[in-house]
Scaffold this active site. Structure first.
Site, PDB file in Angstrom:
ATOM      1  N   ASP A 177      -6.215  -5.617  -4.779  1.00 22.14           N
ATOM      2  CA  ASP A 177      -5.884  -4.081  -4.459  1.00 22.14           C
ATOM      3  C   ASP A 177      -4.506  -3.667  -5.074  1.00 22.14           C
ATOM      4  O   ASP A 177      -4.486  -2.418  -5.203  1.00 22.14           O
ATOM      5  CB  ASP A 177      -6.164  -3.795  -2.938  1.00 22.14           C
ATOM      6  CG  ASP A 177      -7.212  -4.436  -2.176  1.00 22.14           C
ATOM      7  OD1 ASP A 177      -7.733  -5.577  -2.601  1.00 22.14           O
ATOM      8  OD2 ASP A 177      -7.720  -3.817  -1.230  1.00 22.14           O
ATOM      9  N   ASP A 231       0.736  -1.373  -0.120  1.00 21.61           N
ATOM     10  CA  ASP A 231       0.105  -0.025   0.129  1.00 21.61           C
ATOM     11  C   ASP A 231       0.849   1.260   0.050  1.00 21.61           C
ATOM     12  O   ASP A 231       0.152   2.297   0.089  1.00 21.61           O
ATOM     13  CB  ASP A 231      -1.050   0.102   1.126  1.00 21.61           C
ATOM     14  CG  ASP A 231      -2.062  -1.030   1.008  1.00 21.61           C
ATOM     15  OD1 ASP A 231      -2.496  -1.003  -0.089  1.00 21.61           O
ATOM     16  OD2 ASP A 231      -2.346  -1.634   1.859  1.00 21.61           O
TER      17      ASP A 231
END
Length: 395
Positions: A174, A112
């Protein structure tokens, strides 16, 4: 309490009488004007070393440290707002909240880091062209590259293994979003090795993450020795074989982005297939239920964040695809989603919602967190979607 589905449908009458009369350009002006006021309110309630996370059911602002995966979204929203409005107060807030992440690389990071740095430092450099923002983009991309396994040909998403799971090399859908950090750094620093890692990850994901109907699994676990996919699961969706809405949003956005960044036709084709799948399954107002296969539809929760991500992707895809019919349908869906999110059913009134723009997002229902609350990434992609749509319709 009236189900959100009923609330949304009732609100559509309001939408047809108000926002439908506004052009997208007019609607954009209104949204960014609201964003200026809301984000100043939100920033006023933030400690100097914290990022906004969500507003709980008691209207208390929950914050995070910079390590939280969403820490780059609020500065990103501030940069998008400054780009549109030229508001100097917003500019100073954008700088301040971006600099909060200046020591992120002193901490342990995961995939992330792309969300965290590309949405903050990436926009800071893109908009200002001030060289001081640029080195962090490369440093973060190089950190992300250390997660690459040449055997699996993927970037590892998480290092933790929750109780009851048997993961060796977990990759979540993601992670497609974080590839833009790699391609951005590759362009800025002529680092083709970073771009090649992004391409390898996108190729492997394309081969292993998708079902025949172009819906996606949330998580694929790989054998780090053989490189083979060994498990297909969900961690935030309704079931392993269900279509978790935000996961589907990441796919259409991720492959549209990779088509733009690389010019690889296979990625554009994949985005087109995903779009066709979504266009068939989205509700009439364009905002998905939190999982397309939830057993509580039509009484279950919608997810504004997934709708906003999809709207941004649909807008971009409509400009990239050579399929004129799909381009039209994608643009129309992007506009429908933006207008629904701009309706009273989802858009906060000035001075409310803790300074967030959108209501009714869903973070992690299986985990019991961030359920039917405002979220920073919903606001970010909403602003990006309306910016893209405005640009698209002005040409």
């Amino acid at each position: 309490m009236k189900p959100l589905f009923t609330t949304v449908i009732a609100a559509m009458t309001i939408v047809s009488c108000t926002t439908q009369e506004e052009s997208i350009a007019q609607l954009s002006d209104k949204i960014f004007s609201l964003a200026e006021k809301q984000f100043i309110l939100l920033a006023d309630n933030l400690p100097d070393d914290r990022a906004p996370k969500y507003l709980d059911q008691k209207d208390s602002l929950i914050t995070s440290d910079i390590n939280w995966w969403c820490s780059g979204f609020f500065p990103g929203s501030l940069w998008l707002t400054y780009e549109k409005t030229g508001n100097e107060e917003i500019l100073e807030l954008a700088k301040k909240n971006t600099l909060k992440l200046s020591n992120l690389l002193d901490h342990k990071t995961d995939h992330d880091i792309g969300f965290q740095i590309n949405n903050s430092y990436g926009h800071a450099y893109r908009i200002t062209r001030d060289e001081k923002w640029k080195p962090m983009i490369l440093a973060a991309a190089e950190r992300l590259a250390t997660r690459y396994n040449p055997v699996t040909k993927t970037l590892k998403s998480w290092d933790f293994v929750p109780e009851g799971r048997d993961w060796t090399w977990p990759v979540i859908i993601d992670n497609m979003m974080n590839l833009e950090l790699m391609t951005n750094a590759a362009k800025l620093y002529h680092r083709n090795d970073l771009k090649e890692i992004a391409i390898a990850h996108a190729n492997t994901t394309l081969q292993n993450h998708f079902r025949k109907d172009y819906s996606t699994y949330h998580l694929v676990d790989y054998d780090s020795i053989s490189g083979n996919a060994r498990l297909h699961q969900t961690f935030q969706g309704f079931a392993d074989e269900s279509a978790w809405a935000r996961g589907q949003a990441w796919t259409i956005y991720g492959y549209t982005m990779m088509a733009r960044e690389t010019g690889i036709e296979t990625y554009l084709q994949q985005a087109e297939h995903i779009a066709e799948y979504l266009l068939e399954r989205l509700p009439e107002d364009g905002i998905p239920f939190w999982d397309f296969d939830s057993d509580k539809i039509p009484e279950d929760l919608r997810d504004a964040s997934a709708g906003a991500i999809m709207a941004s992707a649909f807008a971009e895809l409509s400009a990239l695809t050579k399929d004129k019919n799909l381009a039209l349908k994608s643009r129309e869906m992007a506009e429908k989603q933006v207008r629904t999110l701009a309706s009273p059913a989802y858009l906060a009134e000035e001075g409310t919602n803790g300074g967030f723009l959108l209501k009714h997002s869903v973070g992690n229902i299986p985990g019991g967190t961030e359920i039917d609350v405002p979220l920073t990434y919903a606001d970010y992609y909403f602003l990006e979607a309306i910016s893209r749509l405005t640009s698209l319709l002005s040409h």
